[in-house]
Design a protein around this motif. Structure first.
Motif, mmCIF file in Angstrom:
data_model
loop_
_atom_site.group_PDB
_atom_site.id
_atom_site.type_symbol
_atom_site.label_atom_id
_atom_site.label_comp_id
_atom_site.label_asym_id
_atom_site.label_seq_id
_atom_site.Cartn_x
_atom_site.Cartn_y
_atom_site.Cartn_z
ATOM 1 N N ILE A 89 0.845 -1.180 0.000
ATOM 2 C CA ILE A 89 0.000 0.000 0.000
ATOM 3 C C ILE A 89 0.890 1.243 0.000
ATOM 4 C CG2 ILE A 89 -1.840 1.221 1.242
ATOM 5 C CD1 ILE A 89 -2.566 -1.617 0.138
ATOM 6 N N CYS A 90 0.551 2.203 -0.838
ATOM 7 C CA CYS A 90 1.355 3.418 -0.956
ATOM 8 C C CYS A 90 1.522 4.081 0.397
ATOM 9 C CB CYS A 90 0.691 4.384 -1.936
ATOM 10 S SG CYS A 90 1.625 5.908 -2.156
ATOM 11 N N ILE A 91 2.686 4.681 0.612
ATOM 12 C CA ILE A 91 3.009 5.282 1.913
ATOM 13 C C ILE A 91 2.501 6.721 2.027
ATOM 14 C CG2 ILE A 91 5.262 6.163 1.197
ATOM 15 C CD1 ILE A 91 4.420 4.557 4.599
ATOM 16 N N MET B 285 3.469 -0.034 -10.266
ATOM 17 C CA MET B 285 2.305 -0.049 -11.147
ATOM 18 C C MET B 285 1.040 -0.137 -10.300
ATOM 19 S SD MET B 285 3.645 0.092 -14.172
ATOM 20 C CE MET B 285 3.323 -0.792 -15.675
ATOM 21 N N GLY B 286 0.036 0.645 -10.644
ATOM 22 C CA GLY B 286 -1.215 0.623 -9.892
ATOM 23 C C GLY B 286 -1.893 -0.733 -9.996
ATOM 24 N N ASN B 287 -2.389 -1.216 -8.872
ATOM 25 C CA ASN B 287 -3.077 -2.515 -8.854
ATOM 26 C C ASN B 287 -4.581 -2.280 -8.978
ATOM 27 O OD1 ASN B 287 -4.576 -4.735 -7.493
ATOM 28 N ND2 ASN B 287 -2.538 -5.609 -7.249
ATOM 29 N N ASP B 288 -5.205 -3.028 -9.882
ATOM 30 C CA ASP B 288 -6.620 -2.805 -10.179
ATOM 31 C C ASP B 288 -7.562 -3.142 -9.034
ATOM 32 O OD1 ASP B 288 -5.989 -1.917 -12.657
ATOM 33 O OD2 ASP B 288 -6.391 -3.808 -13.687
ATOM 34 N N GLU B 289 -7.116 -3.980 -8.105
ATOM 35 C CA GLU B 289 -8.015 -4.391 -7.022
ATOM 36 C C GLU B 289 -8.057 -3.407 -5.868
ATOM 37 O OE1 GLU B 289 -6.578 -8.291 -6.196
ATOM 38 O OE2 GLU B 289 -7.144 -8.899 -8.227
ATOM 39 N N GLY B 290 -7.120 -2.463 -5.843
ATOM 40 C CA GLY B 290 -7.105 -1.494 -4.747
ATOM 41 C C GLY B 290 -8.192 -0.448 -4.927
ATOM 42 N N CYS C 56 -3.756 3.616 -2.060
ATOM 43 C CA CYS C 56 -3.591 2.981 -3.366
ATOM 44 C C CYS C 56 -2.800 1.687 -3.222
ATOM 45 C CB CYS C 56 -2.863 3.914 -4.328
ATOM 46 S SG CYS C 56 -3.823 5.381 -4.720
ATOM 47 N N LYS C 57 -3.315 0.650 -3.857
ATOM 48 C CA LYS C 57 -2.598 -0.619 -3.880
ATOM 49 C C LYS C 57 -1.637 -0.583 -5.069
ATOM 50 C CE LYS C 57 -3.338 -5.571 -3.578
ATOM 51 N NZ LYS C 57 -4.316 -6.659 -3.544
ATOM 52 N N ILE C 58 -0.398 -0.925 -4.798
ATOM 53 C CA ILE C 58 0.643 -0.816 -5.827
ATOM 54 C C ILE C 58 1.345 -2.154 -5.989
ATOM 55 C CG2 ILE C 58 2.802 0.363 -6.461
ATOM 56 C CD1 ILE C 58 1.978 2.709 -4.763
ATOM 57 N N ASP C 59 1.611 -2.524 -7.256
ATOM 58 C CA ASP C 59 2.492 -3.663 -7.517
ATOM 59 C C ASP C 59 3.900 -3.118 -7.682
ATOM 60 O OD1 ASP C 59 0.462 -5.541 -7.484
ATOM 61 O OD2 ASP C 59 -0.017 -5.230 -9.599
#
Lengths: 530, 352
Positions: free
Chosen positions: B226-228, B250-255, B234-237
């Motif tokens: 999770i972004c700091i 990269m932004g994660n679609d499930e977040g 935002c969930k991030i890969d």
């Protein structure tokens, strides 16, 4: 947030007040912009600065800093006077309406326009009518509502408006404060607050004391509420607080009235700082403990919509750095605690036992499900919308709230209003963003935003270094001449140590929640003679 | 809403009346090749790779053609394959695709479909129109239009998701090219560097500047967190290379972010691997912060807090927890202050 980010498309319109959303919560900002621009949703914005969202707004109110309550009362005055409020909701779900309605009487559009510094009082009427027609409308706010001596009242006003319109407990409505740090919601939920145990259970309650003494196997927990951040600094300054253990915070940069903070920290017998860098605060420490960054950690964080999400270890721990929980446990056990947590999951299991709103949340579930608290049992899906059937106290309480001016008013010596905040490319005290190349290159230094009228009065040219002073201190900073701020109001981001906004800010507090009034103080600007 | 039933490749599937054939197929696990289509964006029907045969006759773009009750759709036959190869051939002809020098190698949708369709290098009988390469104007984004297939995903992403509307197309025909704002280079435009366009680019036409030289796509490992920064969560890969370096976010679609990020969530993580990171505890000795062992530092803290507690009482001690730390760490900090030190003097920056 009472509601969820995923509901943004379900709103018919938005009132954004005291939130520069596209810079401070950019992804939510884009979602709102997208609905307005591409789906024809309505947008009303009130903010002292002509923020990006103002360009998308149907109505934009450039209000004077610290006049949120006045404009909200102004909207409600029209809604009540023209009978546009949701009578069914108000009668069935709320109380205190009569008293509030009475208090709104004097907030006529003209009276409010005068307080807020708005030219067209008629816009208040039209915007209020528009709001009443949006079913549902979501209200979004941030620190531009709270960081005032009237912060608590500002929040109550937002609730008044949304209850009046019947926008509570429905999808796409709600009062939605956007929280500024990735786990500020979680830190509050966990009881990292002076007056409450986890899940906001008051410490000043014998029942709670007994509950936690039993859960933690200790005796004589204190029932005396503790001190808030700014009160801690004041107590340190007065010599009452002798030791401060500071984990991942940088009060020299983040607290108001920096000079006072530095003096307070110098008076401490023991200052322990646990951080990833030698921050401005760490330089005054007696002990500095290197900790892991978030990318080296596992655990959970709770976002602004109360969603508890898993954090995973992406990078190996930085050589020599330790997990924050490990450090706390080591210190606790040296002081006789006898704790035996071996991993974050052990701690989370205990959290579930003592935090009713988290009881149903497990590490396993949040890997697959999006769960928002309250989630009392493992079969509970979580709660996307709060207050669906009733409010926490039963009926929603309208509060009659009067506009009160900010603590410092401008005068001859300090004729301008200074307001502070964040910018898109940087975060809080800059510890992380100023150590990230692209962000630092994009905005390498601070600036002060001044309206062209003021700039020409003071004979400033764009890019010139000037001095900005308040009763607390003075800084040198580059001028950015822009029509964003109102004339008479200057804006200063607080991320930059060299031009530290919090050397200038005032440390007066809201009497209830003790939030400092970062958003308004009086200042003067001067040319620096060669 | 009433469902509709149609046949795709001999299989009876169901969908909704407002869905396109491609959407119904995709919901039913049938993969139709596509380039300009992206589920998050409006449909443009530009690339024609997603053509299918309807009712045994017409070839139609499945990304724009609405699914109808009783429709009979074939997603692959000789004619369709020939038409797709023609489309791919023209795309290859039009650009200068060389995977050896491309950031997207191994993570490229065009490459995937070319390999699937056994494409050969294009003949160079028709000279291709050299387009702009902009590797320098922005510190965040790189653009090589010679591998751009003009699918327009970046234009739509910027207008529909980020809603900054920086990217646009200029001119017509083979001269069509991307412009930022009113024909500026990206670094000189109002681009806020959210990187959404790069994340959705199907080729290497748009790429991230700092990714360069940090490894091959198939060598990277991925872990989400999770972004700091702000409270959106935002969930991030996060992608790391075998050397343990952080390569890209990269932004994660499930977040809650549904795949989107801002400039901080995209590029704000160098700090974690900054040489300025603290790597040894420090204890002040004779007025100077000096390196110490963990044992020495922790003993010092525990002894110091114990002494102050004994001499001045627990309320002479205060703790600041952190909104940048996990729930577990915040819980432990307040428990430490309350149960071990014995005070409620614990707060964090919620109000700051």
């Amino acid at each position: 947030m009472t509601n969820s980010i995923g509901e943004i498309p379900l709103s018919e319109g938005y009132l954004v007040i005291g939130s520069n959303t596209t810079e401070n919560h950019p992804v939510i900002g884009s979602m709102i912009k997208g609905q307005v621009q591409n789906q024809g949703k309505k947008l009303i914005v009130a903010d002292p600065r002509r923020i990006e969202l103002a360009q998308f707004a149907d109505y934009y109110f450039p209000i004077n800093p610290g006049t949120n309550i006045a404009i909200l009362n102004g909207f409600m005055h029209v809604i009540v006077k023209e009978n546009l409020y949701n009578k069914e909701f108000v009668e069935a779900r709320c109380e205190g309406f009569e008293e509030m309605a009475q208090s709104l009487e004097k907030y006529t559009p003209e009276y409010v326009a005068n307080i807020c510094g708005i030219h067209k009082a008629g816009d208040i009427v039209e915007a209020a009518r528009l709001m009443a027609s949006l079913k549902p409308m979501a209200l979004y706010y941030s620190m531009g509502i709270t960081q005032f001596v009237s912060g608590v009242n500002g929040v109550k006003s937002t609730a008044n408006l949304q209850m009046l319109l019947g926008n509570m407990g429905v999808e796409g409505g709600g009062v939605n404060p956007l929280r500024g740090q990735n786990n500020v919601q979680g830190a509050c939920d966990m009881g990292a607050l002076p007056a409450t145990y986890p899940a906001y259970q008051p410490v000043a309650s014998e029942e709670n004391r007994e509950k936690y003494e039993k859960a933690w196997g200790v005796k004589e927990l204190s029932t005396k509420p503790g001190l808030t951040v700014v009160e801690i600094m004041n107590a340190a300054h007065a010599g009452d607080v002798k030791a401060l253990y500071c984990m991942g915070e940088n009060p020299i940069m983040s607290d108001p009235n920096q000079e006072h903070v530095i003096e307070a920290l110098k008076k401490l017998d023991l200052l322990v700082v646990q951080d990833i860098f030698l921050t401005e605060t760490a330089q005054y420490a007696d002990v500095v403990l290197p900790s892991c960054s978030f990318l080296e950690k596992a655990g959970t964080a709770t976002n602004t919509e109360r969603r508890v999400q898993p954090m995973h270890r992406v990078l190996k721990p930085w050589p020599g750095a330790k997990d924050d929980w490990w450090i706390i446990e080591e210190i606790a056990n040296r002081m006789g605690a006898g704790w035996t947590y071996n991993k974050p999951a052990d701690i989370f299991e205990e959290i579930r036992k003592v935090t009713p709103s988290y009881a149903g949340i497990t590490y396993k579930r949040i890997e697959k499900e999006a769960i928002q608290w309250p989630c009392p049992t493992e079969s509970h899906p979580g709660t996307k919308v709060l207050h669906r059937e009733s409010f926490g106290r039963g009926k929603g309480l309208f509060t009659a709230i009067e506009y009160t001016p900010p603590y410092e008013e401008t005068d001859r010596e300090y004729p301008l209003v200074l307001t502070t905040g964040r910018i898109l490319q940087h975060f809080h005290t800059g510890t992380m963003t100023r150590n990230s190349r692209i962000l630092d290159e994009t905005v390498p230094e601070g600036w002060v935003e001044i309206h062209p009228n003021d700039a020409s009065n003071f004979n400033f040219t764009n890019g010139e270094v000037i001095s900005v002073s308040t009763r607390r201190g003075s800084i040198r900073i580059r001028v950015r001449v822009a029509e964003r701020s109102k004339p008479g109001v200057i804006f200063l981001p607080f991320h930059f140590y060299e031009s530290c906004a919090n050397r200038l800010t005032v440390d007066c507090l809201d009497p209830v929640c003790k939030i400092p009034e970062y958003k308004v103080c009086s200042c003067k600007v001067e040319k620096i003679s060669a | 809403m009433n469902k509709i039933k149609l046949t795709i490749d001999g299989k009876v599937v169901s969908g909704y009346p407002n869905q396109t054939i491609l959407e119904v197929a995709s919901d039913n696990g049938i993969d139709i090749p596509h380039l300009c289509y992206h589920p998050k964006l409006s449909k443009s029907g530009q690339c024609r790779l997603c053509i299918v045969r309807i009712g045994g006759k017409m070839l139609k773009a499945s990304c724009t053609e609405l699914a109808m009750d009783g429709m009979n759709v074939v997603t692959e036959d000789e004619g369709i394959i020939a038409a797709r190869k023609l489309v791919l051939g023209l795309l290859l002809q039009e650009g200068n695709h060389n995977c050896l020098y491309c950031e997207a190698n191994g993570d490229c949708e065009l490459q995937r479909y070319c390999r699937m369709h056994d494409m050969e290098p294009p003949s160079r009988e028709i000279p291709f129109h050299e387009r702009e390469v902009d590797y320098v104007s922005s510190n965040a984004l790189r653009r090589n239009e010679n591998v751009c297939i003009l699918c327009g995903r970046c234009v739509r992403a910027c207008g529909e998701l980020q809603v900054s509307s920086i990217w646009g197309f200029a001119e017509r025909g083979h001269r069509t090219h991307l412009i930022a704002d009113d024909d500026r280079r990206i670094g000189e435009s109002n681009c806020v560097k959210c990187g959404t366009c790069v994340q959705l680019c199907p080729t290497g036409a748009l790429s991230f500047q700092p990714v360069l030289g940090k490894g091959l796509n198939w060598e990277l490992s991925k872990e989400s967190s999770i972004c700091i920064y702000c409270g959106v969560g935002c969930k991030i890969d996060f992608y790391t290379n075998p050397q343990g370096q952080l390569v890209k976010a990269m932004g994660n679609d499930e977040g809650p972010n549904k795949g989107q990020l801002c400039v901080k969530g995209r590029f704000g993580f160098d700090f974690a691997q900054s040489p300025k990171r603290l790597s040894k505890p420090l204890v002040r000795k004779d007025g100077i912060l000096s390196e110490a062992s963990w044992k020495e530092a922790l003993d010092f803290v525990a002894a110091g807090l114990t002494k102050i507690k004994e001499e001045h009482g627990p309320d002479a001690i205060a703790g600041l927890s952190s909104a940048k730390c996990t729930n577990e760490e915040n819980y432990l900090m307040q428990k430490f202050m309350r149960a071990v030190v014995g005070t409620n003097n614990v707060d964090h920056c919620a109000r700051l």
